[in-house]
Design a protein around this motif. Structure first.
Motif, short mmCIF file in Angstrom:
data_model
loop_
_atom_site.label_atom_id
_atom_site.label_comp_id
_atom_site.label_asym_id
_atom_site.label_seq_id
_atom_site.Cartn_x
_atom_site.Cartn_y
_atom_site.Cartn_z
N ILE A 58 0.72 -1.41 0.31
CA ILE A 58 -0.18 0.36 -0.13
C ILE A 58 0.57 0.90 -0.50
CG2 ILE A 58 -1.35 1.15 1.38
CD1 ILE A 58 -2.90 -1.25 2.38
N TRP A 59 1.68 1.04 0.76
CA TRP A 59 2.64 2.48 0.91
C TRP A 59 3.46 2.81 -0.75
CZ3 TRP A 59 7.77 1.18 3.65
CH2 TRP A 59 9.02 2.99 3.52
N ASP B 173 15.78 17.54 -8.30
CA ASP B 173 15.62 17.68 -6.40
C ASP B 173 14.57 18.06 -6.14
OD1 ASP B 173 18.77 16.87 -7.00
OD2 ASP B 173 19.34 19.06 -7.13
N ALA B 174 14.45 19.18 -6.62
CA ALA B 174 12.56 19.49 -5.80
C ALA B 174 11.96 17.90 -5.63
CB ALA B 174 11.94 20.54 -6.52
N LEU B 175 12.34 17.39 -6.86
CA LEU B 175 10.38 16.13 -6.40
C LEU B 175 11.14 15.16 -6.24
CD1 LEU B 175 8.62 14.85 -8.16
CD2 LEU B 175 9.98 14.00 -9.84
N PHE C 221 9.95 12.63 -0.72
CA PHE C 221 10.63 11.64 0.76
C PHE C 221 9.39 11.75 2.25
CE2 PHE C 221 13.44 12.04 4.74
CZ PHE C 221 13.87 10.38 4.45
N GLU C 222 9.51 13.58 1.48
CA GLU C 222 8.75 14.37 2.72
C GLU C 222 7.75 13.61 2.66
OE1 GLU C 222 8.90 18.73 2.45
OE2 GLU C 222 11.12 18.72 1.66
N GLU C 223 6.64 13.26 1.40
CA GLU C 223 5.40 13.14 1.75
C GLU C 223 5.32 11.81 1.43
OE1 GLU C 223 2.28 14.81 0.91
OE2 GLU C 223 3.65 16.91 1.94
N ASN D 286 -1.89 15.95 -4.59
CA ASN D 286 -2.31 14.67 -3.12
C ASN D 286 -1.32 15.22 -1.83
OD1 ASN D 286 -3.54 13.06 -1.49
ND2 ASN D 286 -1.83 11.77 -2.45
N PHE D 287 -0.28 16.45 -1.40
CA PHE D 287 0.23 17.40 -0.53
C PHE D 287 -0.56 16.50 0.74
CE2 PHE D 287 1.82 18.71 -4.32
CZ PHE D 287 3.44 18.13 -4.21
N THR D 288 0.05 15.81 1.50
CA THR D 288 -0.49 16.16 3.00
C THR D 288 0.40 16.71 4.35
OG1 THR D 288 0.81 14.05 3.59
CG2 THR D 288 -1.27 13.84 2.80
N GLN D 289 1.53 16.91 3.87
CA GLN D 289 1.94 17.94 5.29
C GLN D 289 2.12 19.58 5.23
OE1 GLN D 289 4.23 16.37 6.91
NE2 GLN D 289 3.50 14.57 6.14
N PRO D 290 2.08 20.14 6.17
CA PRO D 290 1.12 21.75 5.77
C PRO D 290 2.18 22.33 4.80
CG PRO D 290 0.96 20.64 7.58
CD PRO D 290 1.68 19.48 6.79
N GLN D 291 3.23 22.61 5.44
CA GLN D 291 4.69 23.43 4.16
C GLN D 291 4.01 22.73 2.96
OE1 GLN D 291 5.15 20.69 6.22
NE2 GLN D 291 6.91 19.34 5.36
N ASN D 292 3.21 22.11 2.52
CA ASN D 292 3.45 21.48 1.07
C ASN D 292 2.62 21.67 0.61
OD1 ASN D 292 6.29 20.86 1.32
ND2 ASN D 292 5.72 18.63 1.80
#
Length: 523
Positions: free
Chosen positions: A108-109, A366-368, A373-375, A339-345
């Motif tokens: 699932i991950w 690099d941004a991707l 990783f963050e998401e 589908n960003f879940t982190q508030p800063q994103n």
């Protein structure tokens, strides 16, 4: 007395035949077509369908809702389009069977950017256990196809290597058991590891088992083969059919936006296969935008071992440098993220990857990598993936049917998530006249039911299940666009699933009459 009477409407029964005026009676879950005066028949509810078409519910042969519908069971983006049945487990990505909960959760991950997450805990292991989660708890019906990725994880593991003879036998046993529990066939997504690690011979052997049980092969083909020729990915699929005797279904089939050659080459491949006596069909979506998990653009070696290996590669300087060299430019240009879940994103929702790189002062790759990783890998991407000039030829082709390939999360999903089926009625039929209304309805009802082997659905006939749509052919329309995708259609007034009204005068009633439709059982 019957439960429901739909009167004064034009019945287009899903066969491709012209419409006729009749009364549709629903008693329990079953339809009766009454061609004479039905004024004397009493009903608990009556729908006046004057000026409307009454037709079978639409069947979507490519849905990514298998997990998300468990958390959002009313399924408004799809049921409001008239969809009453969906096939899940496509692209080789199904979520049963697994040996352990850990393996299920890892899988699932890995593909969370394509299929999302269910309400946790996801506590099933077998196909039968997963299918039971849908029964009488969702708005529509779910049919399940077995993905080759969990089959390969079961038999071989997560790594890129050939299967041994013993592992092949294990995988064949998994297919037999899954189909005995209700799966309709075998799917592949040959751009998505670990299912993509299967070669042609392996897939032909597995498809032979599928065919012996009455199933079919539903394939997202192998894009890496394009270096061998324009049609090589789809030629591999037909070769699997020749070797195995299995019916072949090419999913989201179309000419790509960057494609060369003629669209007639693509359609000719299907026609040639059928001329040879093969059972080959295809589906296509009705917008020019593609959509998938953003990880599809990363090289397979970075995923060799599972999601942990990919997370490590995103953080390793040497791996990142290698990935930057290998990522195709078209994966970074013209594609937006959602589908960003982190508030800063959240600020990046719906923005192009190149624009996000500028916002962050980074190279787009690099941004991707940092955002993935963050998401935790769960980002979805949408972009122009289809030649819009040739799309009508695929939508109108007699061997093709309509399927949404819809991903149901994020603030800027593909607009086909909300508009795939009504745009056929409004644009391809009414405005542009690429095909007649009865034929368009056949492509969304009886033809996909025939492809599945689904008995008792897909047609409005006496004794068939009461999956019904009532829509206004003059006003049906979708407003879903790239810039503003989350719009429900207008003109689809009623949707009935298993005899119960789910959409009543355009509004969701809250009813949850859907269930799993299992191969080998008449539901």
């Amino acid at each position: 007395m019957v439960d429901l009477k739909i009167e004064n409407g034009q019945v287009i029964d899903g066969s491709g035949s012209p419409g006729f005026f009749a009364t549709v009676l629903v008693d329990g879950e079953v339809v009766t077509i009454w061609r004479g005066d039905a004024g004397h028949i009493e009903s608990a509810q009556t729908i006046d369908a004057t000026g409307h078409v009454v037709c079978p519910g639409f069947i979507d042969l490519h849905s990514h809702a298998g997990l998300t519908i468990l958390g959002e069971p009313h399924h408004d983006p799809k049921v409001r389009q008239g969809v009453t049945t969906e096939l899940v487990g496509i692209d080789g990505i199904s979520h049963a069977p697994f040996k352990t909960q850990e393996e299920l959760h890892r899988y699932i991950w890995l593909d969370s950017g394509l299929n999302g997450y269910p309400p946790m805990p996801a506590d099933w292991l077998t196909v039968a256990e997963l299918l039971s989660r849908y029964d009488n708890s969702i708005a529509i019906n779910i049919a399940y196809i077995l993905g080759n990725a969990p089959v390969r994880i079961w038999g071989v593991g997560w790594n890129d290597r050939p299967a041994s003879a013993a592992e092949m036998e294990d995988m064949k046993a998994v297919i037999r058991e899954a189909m005995e529990e209700g799966a309709w066939g075998l799917s592949t997504g040959l751009d998505y590891p670990p299912g993509s690690y299967a070669d042609t011979s392996e897939l032909a052997e597995l498809s032979a088992v599928t065919a012996s049980l009455g199933g079919f092969y539903h394939t997202h083909t192998r894009a890496s083969l394009r270096s061998q020729g324009l049609l090589a990915p789809w030629e591999e699929a037909l070769e699997i059919g020749r070797r195995s005797g299995c019916p072949i279904h090419l999913t989201h089939y179309r000419q790509s936006a960057q494609g060369s050659g003629s669209h007639l080459d693509y359609l000719g491949l299907v026609e040639k296969g059928r001329d040879e006596g093969m059972d080959v069909t295809f589906d296509c979506y009705t917008y020019p935008y593609s959509g998938t998990t953003v990880t599809i653009g990363l090289p397979h070696w970075a995923k060799d071992g599972g999601p942990e290996r990919l997370m490590a590669a995103l953080q390793d300087a040497d791996d990142r440098a290698r990935m930057k060299r290998e990522v195709l430019p078209e994966r970074l240009e013209g594609n937006w993220l959602t589908n960003f879940t982190q508030p800063q994103n959240k600020q990046y929702e719906g923005r192009l990857i190149t624009d996000i790189g500028e916002m962050r002062g980074q190279d787009p790759a690099d941004a991707l990598f940092d955002l993935l990783f963050e998401e935790n890998l769960g980002i979805s991407t949408v972009g122009l993936g289809t030649n819009p000039q040739t799309l009508p030829a695929f939508v109108s082709h007699p061997y093709g049917m309509i399927a949404s390939d819809a991903i149901l999360f994020g603030e800027y999903p593909n607009p086909r998530t909300y508009g795939c089926f009504p745009i056929v009625l409004a644009e391809f039929v009414r405005a542009e006249k690429h095909l007649r209304l009865p034929e368009a309805i056949r492509k969304m009802t009886s033809f996909p039911a025939q492809r599945l082997g689904l008995a008792g659905r897909g047609l409005l006939r006496d004794g068939f299940k009461a999956d019904i749509v009532v829509f206004n052919p003059d006003t049906v329309k979708t407003y879903a666009t790239r810039e503003d995708p989350k719009h429900y259609p207008v003109g689809i007034e009623y949707v009935i699933v298993n005899g119960r009204v789910v959409i009543d005068r355009g509004e969701n009633t809250g009813a949850l009459p859907g269930r799993s439709l299992r191969r080998g059982r008449k539901d």
